[in-house]
Design a protein around this motif. Structure first.
Motif, PDB file in Angstrom:
ATOM      1  N   ILE A  66       0.855  -1.185   0.000  1.00 20.64           N
ATOM      2  CA  ILE A  66       0.000   0.000   0.000  1.00 20.64           C
ATOM      3  C   ILE A  66       0.888   1.231   0.000  1.00 20.64           C
ATOM      4  O   ILE A  66       1.758   1.374   0.854  1.00 20.64           O
ATOM      5  CB  ILE A  66      -0.925   0.009   1.237  1.00 20.64           C
ATOM      6  N   GLN A  67       0.659   2.093  -0.958  1.00 16.61           N
ATOM      7  CA  GLN A  67       1.386   3.357  -1.003  1.00 16.61           C
ATOM      8  C   GLN A  67       0.422   4.465  -0.621  1.00 16.61           C
ATOM      9  O   GLN A  67      -0.693   4.528  -1.117  1.00 16.61           O
ATOM     10  CB  GLN A  67       1.923   3.618  -2.406  1.00 16.61           C
ATOM     11  N   ILE A  68       0.879   5.311   0.253  1.00 18.58           N
ATOM     12  CA  ILE A  68       0.061   6.429   0.700  1.00 18.58           C
ATOM     13  C   ILE A  68       0.743   7.712   0.256  1.00 18.58           C
ATOM     14  O   ILE A  68       1.887   7.969   0.626  1.00 18.58           O
ATOM     15  CB  ILE A  68      -0.108   6.426   2.236  1.00 18.58           C
ATOM     16  N   HIS A  69       0.049   8.483  -0.527  1.00 13.37           N
ATOM     17  CA  HIS A  69       0.572   9.770  -0.967  1.00 13.37           C
ATOM     18  C   HIS A  69      -0.036  10.839  -0.053  1.00 13.37           C
ATOM     19  O   HIS A  69      -1.213  11.158  -0.163  1.00 13.37           O
ATOM     20  CB  HIS A  69       0.223  10.030  -2.438  1.00 13.37           C
ATOM     21  N   LEU A  70       0.777  11.301   0.860  1.00 11.60           N
ATOM     22  CA  LEU A  70       0.298  12.250   1.869  1.00 11.60           C
ATOM     23  C   LEU A  70       0.216  13.653   1.287  1.00 11.60           C
ATOM     24  O   LEU A  70       1.055  14.055   0.477  1.00 11.60           O
ATOM     25  CB  LEU A  70       1.230  12.229   3.080  1.00 11.60           C
ATOM     26  N   PRO A  71      -0.781  14.391   1.738  1.00 11.54           N
ATOM     27  CA  PRO A  71      -0.906  15.765   1.255  1.00 11.54           C
ATOM     28  C   PRO A  71       0.193  16.650   1.844  1.00 11.54           C
ATOM     29  O   PRO A  71       0.691  16.398   2.942  1.00 11.54           O
ATOM     30  CB  PRO A  71      -2.283  16.192   1.770  1.00 11.54           C
ATOM     31  N   ALA A  72       0.554  17.659   1.100  1.00 11.23           N
ATOM     32  CA  ALA A  72       1.548  18.618   1.597  1.00 11.23           C
ATOM     33  C   ALA A  72       0.822  19.589   2.528  1.00 11.23           C
ATOM     34  O   ALA A  72       0.006  20.398   2.094  1.00 11.23           O
ATOM     35  CB  ALA A  72       2.189  19.359   0.444  1.00 11.23           C
TER      36      ALA A  72
ATOM     37  N   TYR B 174      -2.246  14.473   9.262  1.00  7.67           N
ATOM     38  CA  TYR B 174      -1.492  13.217   9.297  1.00  7.67           C
ATOM     39  C   TYR B 174      -1.999  12.298  10.406  1.00  7.67           C
ATOM     40  O   TYR B 174      -2.123  11.088  10.217  1.00  7.67           O
ATOM     41  CB  TYR B 174       0.004  13.489   9.493  1.00  7.67           C
ATOM     42  N   ASN B 175      -2.292  12.856  11.560  1.00  7.66           N
ATOM     43  CA  ASN B 175      -2.815  12.044  12.657  1.00  7.66           C
ATOM     44  C   ASN B 175      -4.124  11.368  12.266  1.00  7.66           C
ATOM     45  O   ASN B 175      -4.349  10.202  12.581  1.00  7.66           O
ATOM     46  CB  ASN B 175      -3.013  12.894  13.918  1.00  7.66           C
ATOM     47  N   ALA B 176      -4.987  12.088  11.580  1.00  9.09           N
ATOM     48  CA  ALA B 176      -6.265  11.520  11.155  1.00  9.09           C
ATOM     49  C   ALA B 176      -6.053  10.395  10.141  1.00  9.09           C
ATOM     50  O   ALA B 176      -6.712   9.345  10.207  1.00  9.09           O
ATOM     51  CB  ALA B 176      -7.155  12.610  10.560  1.00  9.09           C
ATOM     52  N   ILE B 177      -5.134  10.583   9.202  1.00  7.59           N
ATOM     53  CA  ILE B 177      -4.863   9.562   8.190  1.00  7.59           C
ATOM     54  C   ILE B 177      -4.336   8.291   8.850  1.00  7.59           C
ATOM     55  O   ILE B 177      -4.839   7.188   8.608  1.00  7.59           O
ATOM     56  CB  ILE B 177      -3.859  10.084   7.144  1.00  7.59           C
ATOM     57  N   PHE B 178      -3.338   8.426   9.718  1.00  8.08           N
ATOM     58  CA  PHE B 178      -2.746   7.250  10.329  1.00  8.08           C
ATOM     59  C   PHE B 178      -3.669   6.594  11.347  1.00  8.08           C
ATOM     60  O   PHE B 178      -3.669   5.372  11.501  1.00  8.08           O
ATOM     61  CB  PHE B 178      -1.376   7.587  10.918  1.00  8.08           C
ATOM     62  N   LYS B 179      -4.497   7.362  12.016  1.00  8.38           N
ATOM     63  CA  LYS B 179      -5.485   6.773  12.918  1.00  8.38           C
ATOM     64  C   LYS B 179      -6.492   5.948  12.128  1.00  8.38           C
ATOM     65  O   LYS B 179      -6.848   4.840  12.505  1.00  8.38           O
ATOM     66  CB  LYS B 179      -6.208   7.851  13.727  1.00  8.38           C
ATOM     67  N   SER B 180      -6.920   6.474  10.999  1.00  9.55           N
ATOM     68  CA  SER B 180      -7.854   5.746  10.151  1.00  9.55           C
ATOM     69  C   SER B 180      -7.234   4.449   9.631  1.00  9.55           C
ATOM     70  O   SER B 180      -7.884   3.399   9.611  1.00  9.55           O
ATOM     71  CB  SER B 180      -8.296   6.614   8.982  1.00  9.55           C
ATOM     72  N   LEU B 181      -5.977   4.505   9.228  1.00 10.48           N
ATOM     73  CA  LEU B 181      -5.293   3.290   8.781  1.00 10.48           C
ATOM     74  C   LEU B 181      -5.228   2.258   9.896  1.00 10.48           C
ATOM     75  O   LEU B 181      -5.513   1.077   9.693  1.00 10.48           O
ATOM     76  CB  LEU B 181      -3.881   3.622   8.300  1.00 10.48           C
ATOM     77  N   LYS B 182      -4.864   2.698  11.085  1.00 12.36           N
ATOM     78  CA  LYS B 182      -4.772   1.792  12.224  1.00 12.36           C
ATOM     79  C   LYS B 182      -6.122   1.155  12.535  1.00 12.36           C
ATOM     80  O   LYS B 182      -6.219  -0.029  12.809  1.00 12.36           O
ATOM     81  CB  LYS B 182      -4.246   2.555  13.444  1.00 12.36           C
ATOM     82  N   ASP B 183      -7.172   1.961  12.473  1.00 12.01           N
ATOM     83  CA  ASP B 183      -8.513   1.472  12.814  1.00 12.01           C
ATOM     84  C   ASP B 183      -9.087   0.541  11.750  1.00 12.01           C
ATOM     85  O   ASP B 183      -9.912  -0.314  12.061  1.00 12.01           O
ATOM     86  CB  ASP B 183      -9.461   2.654  13.026  1.00 12.01           C
ATOM     87  N   ASN B 184      -8.673   0.701  10.502  1.00 10.25           N
ATOM     88  CA  ASN B 184      -9.321  -0.026   9.406  1.00 10.25           C
ATOM     89  C   ASN B 184      -8.511  -1.144   8.771  1.00 10.25           C
ATOM     90  O   ASN B 184      -9.058  -1.940   8.022  1.00 10.25           O
ATOM     91  CB  ASN B 184      -9.751   0.957   8.321  1.00 10.25           C
ATOM     92  N   LEU B 185      -7.211  -1.193   9.031  1.00 11.31           N
ATOM     93  CA  LEU B 185      -6.402  -2.263   8.472  1.00 11.31           C
ATOM     94  C   LEU B 185      -6.254  -3.381   9.478  1.00 11.31           C
ATOM     95  O   LEU B 185      -5.983  -3.151  10.649  1.00 11.31           O
ATOM     96  CB  LEU B 185      -5.011  -1.744   8.070  1.00 11.31           C
TER      97      LEU B 185
END
Length: 108
Positions: A82-88, A95-106
């Motif tokens: 999985i490649q994640i292209h983070l917004p600038a 970033y916290n929201a993105i990684f929290k969502s990944l943790k909760d859903n993967l």
């Protein structure tokens, strides 16, 4: 689901949903799947006498299990990269929201 037992339309639909590709590529993937499925045995029985004998032996008698070839024969894994292209942004909450969502859903 045993996808090999599904109808052709169900298989094509699954391929389309998973890949997101157009109908032409879905048909190519479907044709490849059908050929491979026709060669496969889905009943769990060994495909050759040699494989049957190998399955009956304890792991320590199956060539040690240390070579790469032995490891490939014993275990087959599917891997997802999985490649994640983070917004600038300078807002750390994004970033916290993105990684929290990944943790909760993967499922790891």
């Amino acid at each position: 689901m045993n996808i090999h037992a599904a109808s052709d339309d169900e298989i094509k639909g699954a391929i389309s949903r998973i890949t997101g590709k157009d109908a032409k590529l879905v048909n190519y993937y479907f044709a490849t799947f059908k050929v491979l499925a026709s060669l496969a045995k889905f009943d769990g029985t060994p495909t050759s006498k040699k494989e049957k004998e190998k399955q009956e032996k304890p792991p320590e008698q199956q060539g040690g299990g240390n070579s790469d070839e032995d490891k490939r024969k014993v275990k087959s894994d599917f891997h997802y990269n999985i490649q994640i292209h983070l917004p600038a942004t300078t807002d750390i909450s994004v970033y916290n929201a993105i990684f929290k969502s990944l943790k909760d859903n993967l499922i790891i």
